[in-house]
Design a protein around this motif. Sequence first.
Motif, short mmCIF file in Angstrom:
data_model
loop_
_atom_site.label_atom_id
_atom_site.label_comp_id
_atom_site.label_asym_id
_atom_site.label_seq_id
_atom_site.Cartn_x
_atom_site.Cartn_y
_atom_site.Cartn_z
N MET A 155 6.15 -17.32 16.63
CA MET A 155 4.91 -17.38 17.40
C MET A 155 4.15 -18.68 17.15
O MET A 155 4.14 -19.21 16.07
CB MET A 155 4.02 -16.19 17.08
CG MET A 155 4.61 -14.90 17.57
SD MET A 155 3.38 -13.62 17.58
CE MET A 155 4.13 -12.48 18.69
N ARG A 156 3.51 -19.16 18.20
CA ARG A 156 2.64 -20.32 18.12
C ARG A 156 1.21 -19.78 18.02
O ARG A 156 0.84 -18.89 18.76
CB ARG A 156 2.75 -21.20 19.36
CG ARG A 156 4.16 -21.61 19.71
CD ARG A 156 4.73 -22.55 18.65
NE ARG A 156 5.84 -23.29 19.15
CZ ARG A 156 7.11 -22.94 19.05
NH1 ARG A 156 7.42 -21.80 18.50
NH2 ARG A 156 8.07 -23.71 19.50
N THR A 157 0.40 -20.31 17.14
CA THR A 157 -0.92 -19.75 16.88
C THR A 157 -2.02 -20.76 17.11
O THR A 157 -1.88 -21.92 16.80
CB THR A 157 -1.01 -19.28 15.40
OG1 THR A 157 0.08 -18.41 15.15
CG2 THR A 157 -2.31 -18.58 15.12
N LEU A 158 -3.12 -20.29 17.65
CA LEU A 158 -4.34 -21.07 17.72
C LEU A 158 -5.50 -20.13 17.44
O LEU A 158 -5.68 -19.16 18.16
CB LEU A 158 -4.55 -21.71 19.10
CG LEU A 158 -5.87 -22.46 19.19
CD1 LEU A 158 -5.75 -23.81 18.51
CD2 LEU A 158 -6.31 -22.62 20.61
N VAL A 159 -6.24 -20.39 16.40
CA VAL A 159 -7.41 -19.58 16.08
C VAL A 159 -8.61 -20.27 16.70
O VAL A 159 -8.87 -21.43 16.45
CB VAL A 159 -7.57 -19.42 14.55
CG1 VAL A 159 -8.84 -18.66 14.23
CG2 VAL A 159 -6.36 -18.70 13.99
N ARG A 160 -9.36 -19.57 17.57
CA ARG A 160 -10.44 -20.18 18.33
C ARG A 160 -11.79 -20.11 17.65
O ARG A 160 -12.75 -20.68 18.13
CB ARG A 160 -10.51 -19.61 19.73
CG ARG A 160 -10.80 -18.13 19.78
CD ARG A 160 -10.75 -17.64 21.21
NE ARG A 160 -10.59 -16.22 21.25
CZ ARG A 160 -11.58 -15.38 21.42
NH1 ARG A 160 -12.79 -15.80 21.60
NH2 ARG A 160 -11.35 -14.09 21.43
N LYS A 168 -13.69 -18.84 13.47
CA LYS A 168 -13.31 -18.44 12.12
C LYS A 168 -12.85 -17.00 12.03
O LYS A 168 -12.14 -16.63 11.10
CB LYS A 168 -14.46 -18.70 11.14
CG LYS A 168 -15.65 -17.78 11.31
CD LYS A 168 -16.72 -18.11 10.28
CE LYS A 168 -17.83 -17.12 10.31
NZ LYS A 168 -17.55 -15.91 9.54
N ASP A 169 -13.20 -16.15 13.00
CA ASP A 169 -12.81 -14.75 12.96
C ASP A 169 -11.79 -14.35 14.03
O ASP A 169 -11.00 -13.46 13.80
CB ASP A 169 -14.05 -13.86 13.12
CG ASP A 169 -14.99 -13.96 11.94
OD1 ASP A 169 -14.49 -14.09 10.81
OD2 ASP A 169 -16.21 -13.93 12.15
N ASN A 170 -11.84 -14.99 15.19
CA ASN A 170 -11.02 -14.56 16.33
C ASN A 170 -9.88 -15.53 16.59
O ASN A 170 -10.09 -16.73 16.66
CB ASN A 170 -11.88 -14.46 17.58
CG ASN A 170 -12.96 -13.43 17.43
OD1 ASN A 170 -12.68 -12.26 17.16
ND2 ASN A 170 -14.20 -13.85 17.57
N THR A 224 -9.35 -10.37 14.66
CA THR A 224 -10.81 -10.45 14.77
C THR A 224 -11.45 -10.54 13.39
O THR A 224 -12.67 -10.47 13.28
CB THR A 224 -11.36 -9.23 15.53
OG1 THR A 224 -10.95 -8.04 14.86
CG2 THR A 224 -10.89 -9.22 16.98
N ASP A 225 -10.60 -10.70 12.36
CA ASP A 225 -11.13 -10.75 10.99
C ASP A 225 -10.63 -11.99 10.23
O ASP A 225 -10.35 -11.93 9.04
CB ASP A 225 -10.79 -9.47 10.23
CG ASP A 225 -9.30 -9.20 10.15
OD1 ASP A 225 -8.48 -10.09 10.50
OD2 ASP A 225 -8.93 -8.09 9.74
N GLY A 226 -10.51 -13.09 10.95
CA GLY A 226 -10.12 -14.34 10.30
C GLY A 226 -8.67 -14.39 9.86
O GLY A 226 -8.31 -15.20 9.02
N GLY A 227 -7.82 -13.55 10.41
CA GLY A 227 -6.41 -13.57 10.10
C GLY A 227 -5.98 -12.63 9.00
O GLY A 227 -4.80 -12.58 8.64
#
Length: 176
Positions: free
Chosen positions: A5-10, A12-14, A28-31
């Motif tokens: 999987m390719r990941t992008l966190v938008r 600090k939580d989501n 929804t909890d920062g990973g």
Amino acid sequence: RIDSMRTLVRSKDNGHAVGVGPSRIQTTDGGASWQTRYINFEAWNHRSIFFLDADNGWWVGETGFYKWVPAQPDSPATIAINDPYSFRAIHFVTKDDGVAVGIDGVIYKTVSGDQGPWVKQASDVSEDLNSVHFPVVAVGWAVGDKGVVLGTSNNGDMWAPQAVDMTFNELNSVFF
């Protein structure tokens, strides 16, 4: 398969991740934990996801372009492209200005966001393009197989090869 999987966190939580299979995962909890969110369409191999902000997210894959709709998180909008290309990466610098790249050197851009149209741009390369990034609206780079590096300084209207002293390696990601 999480490993692909390719990941992008938008924030600090989501965050969101896409990969092989008709689903994506979301945190929804920062990973600390990730939940599966199914996608209701036949797409299979998602390659790249990009969130500009909480309301503007897109992803691409073997079957096209998709727009994340916050009110319907499991039913993304399909963005119509009339070419059978497999896309590898997508990047937006504003909610309107976006570029997607993929196999056989394909580059598409929009200046109207999800309202379209997406217009095919000349790349003059046949190698697969694997990543694209614009640090500012007008200036961007795309990289790909056989060490290909393309640059633009006019918002993706024209792309030019950049000098690289390597021609045999696959370049998978670019970021400024």
